[in-house]
Scaffold this motif. Structure first.
Motif, PDB file in Angstrom:
ATOM      1  N   ASP A  56       7.227  18.958   9.697  1.00  0.00           N
ATOM      2  CA  ASP A  56       6.705  20.262   9.273  1.00  0.00           C
ATOM      3  C   ASP A  56       6.569  20.345   7.758  1.00  0.00           C
ATOM      4  OD1 ASP A  56       6.643  21.334  11.912  1.00  0.00           O
ATOM      5  OD2 ASP A  56       8.811  21.654  11.795  1.00  0.00           O
ATOM      6  N   LEU A  57       7.328  19.515   7.047  1.00  0.00           N
ATOM      7  CA  LEU A  57       7.319  19.542   5.586  1.00  0.00           C
ATOM      8  C   LEU A  57       6.310  18.580   4.983  1.00  0.00           C
ATOM      9  CD1 LEU A  57      11.200  19.591   5.003  1.00  0.00           C
ATOM     10  CD2 LEU A  57       9.623  21.532   4.815  1.00  0.00           C
ATOM     11  N   PHE A  58       6.034  17.468   5.696  1.00  0.00           N
ATOM     12  CA  PHE A  58       5.153  16.424   5.161  1.00  0.00           C
ATOM     13  C   PHE A  58       4.195  15.934   6.244  1.00  0.00           C
ATOM     14  CE2 PHE A  58       9.290  16.159   3.077  1.00  0.00           C
ATOM     15  CZ  PHE A  58       8.950  16.237   1.732  1.00  0.00           C
ATOM     16  N   SER A  59       2.952  15.764   5.887  1.00  0.00           N
ATOM     17  CA  SER A  59       1.966  15.203   6.802  1.00  0.00           C
ATOM     18  C   SER A  59       1.795  13.713   6.531  1.00  0.00           C
ATOM     19  CB  SER A  59       0.616  15.915   6.644  1.00  0.00           C
ATOM     20  OG  SER A  59       0.086  15.695   5.356  1.00  0.00           O
ATOM     21  N   VAL A  60       1.347  12.991   7.527  1.00  0.00           N
ATOM     22  CA  VAL A  60       1.053  11.559   7.404  1.00  0.00           C
ATOM     23  C   VAL A  60      -0.378  11.337   7.848  1.00  0.00           C
ATOM     24  CG1 VAL A  60       1.587   9.240   8.267  1.00  0.00           C
ATOM     25  CG2 VAL A  60       3.443  10.824   7.760  1.00  0.00           C
ATOM     26  N   ARG A  61      -1.137  10.591   7.059  1.00  0.00           N
ATOM     27  CA  ARG A  61      -2.536  10.336   7.416  1.00  0.00           C
ATOM     28  C   ARG A  61      -2.951   8.965   6.881  1.00  0.00           C
ATOM     29  NH1 ARG A  61      -6.050  10.550   3.220  1.00  0.00           N
ATOM     30  NH2 ARG A  61      -5.357  11.575   1.284  1.00  0.00           N
ATOM     31  N   LEU A  62      -4.018   8.431   7.468  1.00  0.00           N
ATOM     32  CA  LEU A  62      -4.619   7.213   6.947  1.00  0.00           C
ATOM     33  C   LEU A  62      -5.435   7.533   5.705  1.00  0.00           C
ATOM     34  CD1 LEU A  62      -5.862   5.588  10.279  1.00  0.00           C
ATOM     35  CD2 LEU A  62      -3.939   4.808   8.875  1.00  0.00           C
ATOM     36  N   ARG A  70       1.222   7.279  -5.230  1.00  0.00           N
ATOM     37  CA  ARG A  70       1.214   7.934  -3.924  1.00  0.00           C
ATOM     38  C   ARG A  70       2.407   7.469  -3.098  1.00  0.00           C
ATOM     39  NH1 ARG A  70      -4.425   6.452  -1.380  1.00  0.00           N
ATOM     40  NH2 ARG A  70      -3.824   4.440  -2.281  1.00  0.00           N
ATOM     41  N   TRP A  71       2.813   8.309  -2.158  1.00  0.00           N
ATOM     42  CA  TRP A  71       3.877   7.953  -1.224  1.00  0.00           C
ATOM     43  C   TRP A  71       3.209   7.406   0.028  1.00  0.00           C
ATOM     44  CZ3 TRP A  71       7.486  12.196   1.275  1.00  0.00           C
ATOM     45  CH2 TRP A  71       8.400  11.568   2.145  1.00  0.00           C
ATOM     46  N   GLY A  72       3.388   6.128   0.267  1.00  0.00           N
ATOM     47  CA  GLY A  72       2.761   5.538   1.433  1.00  0.00           C
ATOM     48  C   GLY A  72       2.943   4.041   1.485  1.00  0.00           C
ATOM     49  N   TYR A  73       2.267   3.434   2.462  1.00  0.00           N
ATOM     50  CA  TYR A  73       2.392   1.992   2.710  1.00  0.00           C
ATOM     51  C   TYR A  73       1.013   1.371   2.941  1.00  0.00           C
ATOM     52  CZ  TYR A  73       7.457   2.103   3.034  1.00  0.00           C
ATOM     53  OH  TYR A  73       8.789   2.241   2.735  1.00  0.00           O
ATOM     54  N   GLU A  74       0.899   0.129   2.487  1.00  0.00           N
ATOM     55  CA  GLU A  74      -0.287  -0.682   2.757  1.00  0.00           C
ATOM     56  C   GLU A  74       0.126  -1.843   3.645  1.00  0.00           C
ATOM     57  OE1 GLU A  74      -3.867  -2.897   0.314  1.00  0.00           O
ATOM     58  OE2 GLU A  74      -1.838  -2.980  -0.503  1.00  0.00           O
ATOM     59  N   VAL A  75      -0.626  -2.062   4.729  1.00  0.00           N
ATOM     60  CA  VAL A  75      -0.301  -3.111   5.688  1.00  0.00           C
ATOM     61  C   VAL A  75      -1.515  -4.006   5.892  1.00  0.00           C
ATOM     62  CG1 VAL A  75       0.300  -3.587   8.099  1.00  0.00           C
ATOM     63  CG2 VAL A  75       1.431  -1.714   6.885  1.00  0.00           C
ATOM     64  N   SER A  76      -1.286  -5.310   5.853  1.00  0.00           N
ATOM     65  CA  SER A  76      -2.315  -6.295   6.206  1.00  0.00           C
ATOM     66  C   SER A  76      -1.776  -7.118   7.369  1.00  0.00           C
ATOM     67  CB  SER A  76      -2.619  -7.218   5.029  1.00  0.00           C
ATOM     68  OG  SER A  76      -3.058  -6.490   3.904  1.00  0.00           O
ATOM     69  N   LEU A  77      -2.639  -7.418   8.343  1.00  0.00           N
ATOM     70  CA  LEU A  77      -2.164  -8.184   9.497  1.00  0.00           C
ATOM     71  C   LEU A  77      -3.258  -9.070  10.082  1.00  0.00           C
ATOM     72  CD1 LEU A  77      -3.573  -6.512  11.964  1.00  0.00           C
ATOM     73  CD2 LEU A  77      -1.533  -5.105  11.886  1.00  0.00           C
ATOM     74  N   LYS A  78      -2.832  -9.936  10.998  1.00  0.00           N
ATOM     75  CA  LYS A  78      -3.736 -10.800  11.748  1.00  0.00           C
ATOM     76  C   LYS A  78      -3.449 -10.621  13.230  1.00  0.00           C
ATOM     77  CE  LYS A  78      -4.497 -14.671   8.564  1.00  0.00           C
ATOM     78  NZ  LYS A  78      -4.357 -16.148   8.397  1.00  0.00           N
ATOM     79  N   SER A  79      -4.495 -10.756  14.024  1.00  0.00           N
ATOM     80  CA  SER A  79      -4.310 -10.706  15.473  1.00  0.00           C
ATOM     81  C   SER A  79      -3.616 -11.981  15.939  1.00  0.00           C
ATOM     82  CB  SER A  79      -5.654 -10.550  16.182  1.00  0.00           C
ATOM     83  OG  SER A  79      -6.503 -11.646  15.877  1.00  0.00           O
ATOM     84  N   ALA A 129       3.032   3.974  11.242  1.00  0.00           N
ATOM     85  CA  ALA A 129       4.436   3.871  11.652  1.00  0.00           C
ATOM     86  C   ALA A 129       5.347   3.724  10.440  1.00  0.00           C
ATOM     87  CB  ALA A 129       4.610   2.687  12.602  1.00  0.00           C
ATOM     88  N   ALA A 130       4.927   2.916   9.471  1.00  0.00           N
ATOM     89  CA  ALA A 130       5.739   2.738   8.264  1.00  0.00           C
ATOM     90  C   ALA A 130       5.842   4.044   7.481  1.00  0.00           C
ATOM     91  CB  ALA A 130       5.141   1.639   7.390  1.00  0.00           C
ATOM     92  N   ALA A 131       4.724   4.752   7.342  1.00  0.00           N
ATOM     93  CA  ALA A 131       4.736   6.011   6.594  1.00  0.00           C
ATOM     94  C   ALA A 131       5.602   7.059   7.307  1.00  0.00           C
ATOM     95  CB  ALA A 131       3.312   6.528   6.418  1.00  0.00           C
ATOM     96  N   LYS A 132       5.503   7.130   8.619  1.00  0.00           N
ATOM     97  CA  LYS A 132       6.318   8.103   9.366  1.00  0.00           C
ATOM     98  C   LYS A 132       7.806   7.767   9.282  1.00  0.00           C
ATOM     99  CE  LYS A 132       2.721   9.486  12.638  1.00  0.00           C
ATOM    100  NZ  LYS A 132       2.244   9.458  14.042  1.00  0.00           N
ATOM    101  N   GLU A 133       8.124   6.475   9.319  1.00  0.00           N
ATOM    102  CA  GLU A 133       9.523   6.081   9.186  1.00  0.00           C
ATOM    103  C   GLU A 133      10.054   6.438   7.803  1.00  0.00           C
ATOM    104  OE1 GLU A 133      13.236   4.172  10.154  1.00  0.00           O
ATOM    105  OE2 GLU A 133      11.635   5.194  11.244  1.00  0.00           O
ATOM    106  N   SER A 134       9.242   6.218   6.773  1.00  0.00           N
ATOM    107  CA  SER A 134       9.639   6.579   5.410  1.00  0.00           C
ATOM    108  C   SER A 134       9.876   8.081   5.305  1.00  0.00           C
ATOM    109  CB  SER A 134       8.567   6.131   4.417  1.00  0.00           C
ATOM    110  OG  SER A 134       8.926   6.442   3.094  1.00  0.00           O
ATOM    111  N   ARG A 135       9.011   8.853   5.940  1.00  0.00           N
ATOM    112  CA  ARG A 135       9.188  10.306   5.960  1.00  0.00           C
ATOM    113  C   ARG A 135      10.505  10.681   6.639  1.00  0.00           C
ATOM    114  NH1 ARG A 135       4.852  13.724   9.369  1.00  0.00           N
ATOM    115  NH2 ARG A 135       5.869  12.548  11.043  1.00  0.00           N
ATOM    116  N   SER A 136      10.834  10.043   7.749  1.00  0.00           N
ATOM    117  CA  SER A 136      12.085  10.335   8.455  1.00  0.00           C
ATOM    118  C   SER A 136      13.306   9.988   7.613  1.00  0.00           C
ATOM    119  CB  SER A 136      12.138   9.552   9.778  1.00  0.00           C
ATOM    120  OG  SER A 136      11.124   9.978  10.659  1.00  0.00           O
ATOM    121  N   LEU A 137      13.204   8.880   6.857  1.00  0.00           N
ATOM    122  CA  LEU A 137      14.331   8.457   6.030  1.00  0.00           C
ATOM    123  C   LEU A 137      14.644   9.449   4.917  1.00  0.00           C
ATOM    124  CD1 LEU A 137      13.536   4.642   5.701  1.00  0.00           C
ATOM    125  CD2 LEU A 137      15.383   5.680   7.022  1.00  0.00           C
TER     126      LEU A 137
END
Length: 214
Positions: free
Chosen positions: A205-211, A116-125, A53-61
């Motif tokens: 169409d211009l940029f892909s997002v992947r894990l 790289r263009w991307g995000y790292e996320v750490s979380l807890k349940s 979600a963070a990477a896709k939002e960055s792409r949209s921005l």
């Protein structure tokens, strides 16, 4: 019934009770490990969703930035043909929102700093373990982390005959010439025309997002 049979029955009862108790204990142990596995899988799914979600939002921005630089070949060279660390704005708010939807909370969200263009996320349940059969496990929250990256699907091909800077200096009111085109795999070329933004493909169409693995 003979006294011997009664004695045998009396001796077997404690053994039977012990065996049943042992089986129940093993079942609870298996339940604990099963619950832990479910918690880990849920946390990892939440981390994956939050990072994407963070990477896709960055792409949209980036879309507004692309539109603002349609006469700048250096900018398009940097975005599409070189390692691009990301556009304007921080998209970690989207990571937190998606983590909450998956019953988790973000511990850390950051843009990658390795080129790289991307995000790292750490979380807890949000929910902890319900049992304490294994010491220290009751209430323990599952943790997970994920990295998502944005990568160009296309390359920028500059127009060797264009010189938008000199045209604009000569006549500021003249229509800006195209600085080149963006060529994407499996799609038509996008000619960078600042006078016709309708021709611009969507950022998906211009940029892909992947894990990514890390």
């Amino acid at each position: 019934m003979s006294s011997g049979a009664c004695e045998d029955s009396g001796q077997a009862a404690p053994l039977y009770i012990a065996a049943v108790a042992g089986l129940l204990f093993l079942a609870l142990i298996f339940f604990t490990f099963g619950e832990a596995d479910i918690q880990r899988n849920g946390a990892q799914s939440a981390a994956d969703a939050a990072a994407l979600a963070a990477a896709k939002e960055s792409r949209s921005l980036l879309e507004s930035d692309l539109k603002a630089h349609l006469t700048d070949p250096d900018y398009f060279e940097y975005v599409f043909n070189a390692p691009f660390p990301g556009g304007p704005g921080n998209a970690c708010g989207k990571a937190s929102a998606f983590a909450a939807l998956n019953k988790a909370r973000v511990v850390r969200c950051r843009q990658l700093s390795d080129g790289r263009w991307g995000y790292e996320v750490s979380l807890k349940s949000d929910k902890g373990m319900s049992t304490d059969l294994i010491p220290g496990t009751e209430g323990k929250q599952a943790e997970a982390e994920a990295v998502a990256v944005v990568e160009p699907r296309c390359r920028f091909i500059p127009d060797p005959d264009s010189d938008p800077g000199s045209d604009q200096d000569a006549d500021p009111d003249a229509a800006a010439a195209s600085i080149g085109k963006v060529r994407c795999d499996g799609g038509p070329d996008w000619s960078l025309d600042p006078e016709d933004l309708a021709l611009m493909p969507g950022v998906a169409d211009l940029f892909s997002v992947r894990l990514a693995e890390d």
